[in-house]
Design an enzyme around this catalytic site. Structure first.
Site, PDB file in Angstrom:
ATOM      1  N   GLU A  60       0.868  -1.176   0.000  1.00  0.00           N
ATOM      2  CA  GLU A  60       0.000   0.000   0.000  1.00  0.00           C
ATOM      3  C   GLU A  60       0.907   1.229   0.000  1.00  0.00           C
ATOM      4  O   GLU A  60       1.607   1.487   0.976  1.00  0.00           O
ATOM      5  CB  GLU A  60      -0.928  -0.056   1.219  1.00  0.00           C
ATOM      6  CG  GLU A  60      -1.819   1.146   1.384  1.00  0.00           C
ATOM      7  CD  GLU A  60      -2.608   1.513   0.125  1.00  0.00           C
ATOM      8  OE1 GLU A  60      -3.207   0.615  -0.493  1.00  0.00           O
ATOM      9  OE2 GLU A  60      -2.598   2.704  -0.234  1.00  0.00           O
ATOM     10  N   SER A  61       0.876   1.958  -1.107  1.00  0.00           N
ATOM     11  CA  SER A  61       1.854   3.036  -1.261  1.00  0.00           C
ATOM     12  C   SER A  61       1.687   4.134  -0.213  1.00  0.00           C
ATOM     13  O   SER A  61       2.685   4.719   0.224  1.00  0.00           O
ATOM     14  CB  SER A  61       1.774   3.617  -2.675  1.00  0.00           C
ATOM     15  OG  SER A  61       0.480   4.114  -2.928  1.00  0.00           O
ATOM     16  N   CYS A  92       4.180  -2.342  -8.486  1.00  0.00           N
ATOM     17  CA  CYS A  92       2.853  -1.928  -8.038  1.00  0.00           C
ATOM     18  C   CYS A  92       2.932  -0.702  -7.112  1.00  0.00           C
ATOM     19  O   CYS A  92       3.204   0.386  -7.604  1.00  0.00           O
ATOM     20  CB  CYS A  92       2.116  -3.115  -7.416  1.00  0.00           C
ATOM     21  SG  CYS A  92       0.333  -2.884  -7.415  1.00  0.00           S
ATOM     22  N   ILE A 155      -3.011  -6.584  -8.729  1.00  0.00           N
ATOM     23  CA  ILE A 155      -3.851  -6.425  -7.531  1.00  0.00           C
ATOM     24  C   ILE A 155      -3.977  -4.936  -7.224  1.00  0.00           C
ATOM     25  O   ILE A 155      -2.996  -4.289  -6.857  1.00  0.00           O
ATOM     26  CB  ILE A 155      -3.219  -7.159  -6.323  1.00  0.00           C
ATOM     27  CG1 ILE A 155      -3.027  -8.650  -6.641  1.00  0.00           C
ATOM     28  CG2 ILE A 155      -4.088  -6.976  -5.076  1.00  0.00           C
ATOM     29  CD1 ILE A 155      -2.194  -9.401  -5.610  1.00  0.00           C
ATOM     30  N   ARG A 156      -5.151  -4.408  -7.378  1.00  0.00           N
ATOM     31  CA  ARG A 156      -5.347  -2.959  -7.225  1.00  0.00           C
ATOM     32  C   ARG A 156      -4.198  -2.206  -7.884  1.00  0.00           C
ATOM     33  O   ARG A 156      -3.598  -1.286  -7.329  1.00  0.00           O
ATOM     34  CB  ARG A 156      -5.476  -2.572  -5.742  1.00  0.00           C
ATOM     35  CG  ARG A 156      -6.748  -3.131  -5.099  1.00  0.00           C
ATOM     36  CD  ARG A 156      -6.939  -2.646  -3.674  1.00  0.00           C
ATOM     37  NE  ARG A 156      -5.814  -3.036  -2.830  1.00  0.00           N
ATOM     38  CZ  ARG A 156      -5.005  -2.194  -2.217  1.00  0.00           C
ATOM     39  NH1 ARG A 156      -5.201  -0.902  -2.322  1.00  0.00           N
ATOM     40  NH2 ARG A 156      -4.020  -2.645  -1.489  1.00  0.00           N
ATOM     41  N   HIS A 216       2.996  -7.755 -10.069  1.00  0.00           N
ATOM     42  CA  HIS A 216       3.780  -8.288  -8.946  1.00  0.00           C
ATOM     43  C   HIS A 216       4.525  -9.566  -9.307  1.00  0.00           C
ATOM     44  O   HIS A 216       4.031 -10.652  -9.000  1.00  0.00           O
ATOM     45  CB  HIS A 216       2.845  -8.692  -7.806  1.00  0.00           C
ATOM     46  CG  HIS A 216       2.113  -7.591  -7.160  1.00  0.00           C
ATOM     47  ND1 HIS A 216       2.601  -6.900  -6.081  1.00  0.00           N
ATOM     48  CD2 HIS A 216       0.895  -7.075  -7.415  1.00  0.00           C
ATOM     49  CE1 HIS A 216       1.709  -6.000  -5.699  1.00  0.00           C
ATOM     50  NE2 HIS A 216       0.676  -6.089  -6.487  1.00  0.00           N
ATOM     51  N   GLU A 218       6.781 -10.711  -7.693  1.00  0.00           N
ATOM     52  CA  GLU A 218       7.102 -11.319  -6.392  1.00  0.00           C
ATOM     53  C   GLU A 218       5.999 -12.240  -5.894  1.00  0.00           C
ATOM     54  O   GLU A 218       6.203 -13.001  -4.954  1.00  0.00           O
ATOM     55  CB  GLU A 218       7.426 -10.231  -5.347  1.00  0.00           C
ATOM     56  CG  GLU A 218       6.255  -9.412  -4.800  1.00  0.00           C
ATOM     57  CD  GLU A 218       5.885  -8.184  -5.634  1.00  0.00           C
ATOM     58  OE1 GLU A 218       6.159  -8.174  -6.857  1.00  0.00           O
ATOM     59  OE2 GLU A 218       5.298  -7.243  -5.065  1.00  0.00           O
TER      60      GLU A 218
HETATM   61  N1  GLN Z   1      -3.304   0.278  -4.942  1.00  0.00           N
HETATM   62  C1  GLN Z   1      -2.151   0.149  -4.098  1.00  0.00           C
HETATM   63  C2  GLN Z   1      -1.568   1.514  -3.748  1.00  0.00           C
HETATM   64  O1  GLN Z   1      -2.095   2.503  -4.094  1.00  0.00           O
HETATM   65  C3  GLN Z   1      -1.081  -0.682  -4.734  1.00  0.00           C
HETATM   66  C4  GLN Z   1      -1.529  -2.100  -4.769  1.00  0.00           C
HETATM   67  C5  GLN Z   1      -0.437  -3.082  -4.723  1.00  0.00           C
HETATM   68  O2  GLN Z   1       0.748  -2.786  -4.538  1.00  0.00           O
HETATM   69  N2  GLN Z   1      -0.834  -4.317  -4.840  1.00  0.00           N
HETATM   70  O3  GLN Z   1      -0.565   1.563  -3.101  1.00  0.00           O
END
Ligand code: GLN
Length: 236
Positions: A60-61, A92, A155-156, A216, A218
């Site tokens: 989550e950034s 990501c 993923i998102r 990802h 990873e």
């Molecule tokens: N949506 C996430 C973000 O804004 C990133 C998602 C992820 O790293 N899987 O940080």
């Protein structure tokens, strides 16, 4: 000796370390290099200073940048990326942090490390349940021994929605991969056709020593991108 760090504040850092070590054993056996290699978790400026290159994982950034700020790591990270220009790869959330601009931040701004002169669109494909996996033909892996598609886990995920400058910048932003048309997304384990046309969305970019991918690696057991990146870090 070469030391590669993985930013270990939040997110998939263990997974990156595992694949990085797997990639290193392949790369070192191929090149017969006698350089010693170490992959370390980075949580402090002292640990960062030991690194020749760095990976910023998915996660989550906003959390990663908040923790980096709280622990006094944000400025050292900016220095590492933009002043020392050491090789960095963000996946990501890592791509988001390495971008100069990000959209779709819910509560206003978020501190970024920056370096890639692009604007990313966060959560481009929607929510967690809209995560998907797509086989990717990555042009930069074309020369590798195994040419099979790379399992892209989204993923998102963000995409690069705009390259902020072309020309006049040295080095320029290179588009390394785009989503193909008509991928089948895996939604909740069920393959579904894409409803929106994602073809052409930019999912990997490079600018000088900075690489960013939307997906990802990873979260797979495929170490090809790690190996490809490591070869550049090691200059072999
Ligand atoms: N949506 C996430 C973000 O804004 C990133 C998602 C992820 O790293 N899987 O940080």
């Amino acid at each position: 000796a070469v030391t590669v760090g993985v930013l270990a504040l939040q997110g998939g850092f263990i997974e990156h370390l595992n694949l990085l070590r797997k990639a290193a054993s392949t790369v070192f056996s191929q090149t017969k290099s006698d350089t010693s290699f170490e992959a370390i978790e980075v949580r402090t400026a002292e640990e960062l200073a030991r690194c020749d290159a760095l990976i910023i994982p998915g996660g989550e950034s906003t959390t990663i940048s908040f923790v980096a700020q709280q622990s006094g790591l944000l400025e050292p990270l900016r220095d590492f990326v933009k002043v020392q220009k050491k090789p960095v790869w963000g996946t990501c959330a890592g791509l988001i942090l390495l971008s100069n601009q990000a959209n779709a931040t819910k509560k206003g701004g978020q501190e970024l490390i920056g370096g890639l002169n692009v604007r990313v669109h966060r959560n481009h494909f929607g929510r967690q349940i809209e995560s998907f996996e797509a086989p990717l033909q990555l042009p930069f892996l074309a020369g590798e021994a195994d040419p099979s598609p790379f399992p892209g886990v989204f993923i998102r995920a963000p995409v690069v929605e705009e390259i902020l400058s072309k020309g006049g910048q040295d080095p320029e932003v290179e588009v390394m991969a785009k989503l193909p048309g008509r991928i089948d997304r895996m939604k909740s384990g069920v393959s579904q056709a894409v409803t929106k046309d994602d073809s052409g969305d930019i999912i990997a970019v490079r600018q000088g020593s900075i690489l960013g991918t939307s997906f990802h690696p990873e979260l797979t057991d495929d170490a090809r991108i790690h190996a490809w990146w490591l070869k550049q870090v090691l200059n072999v």
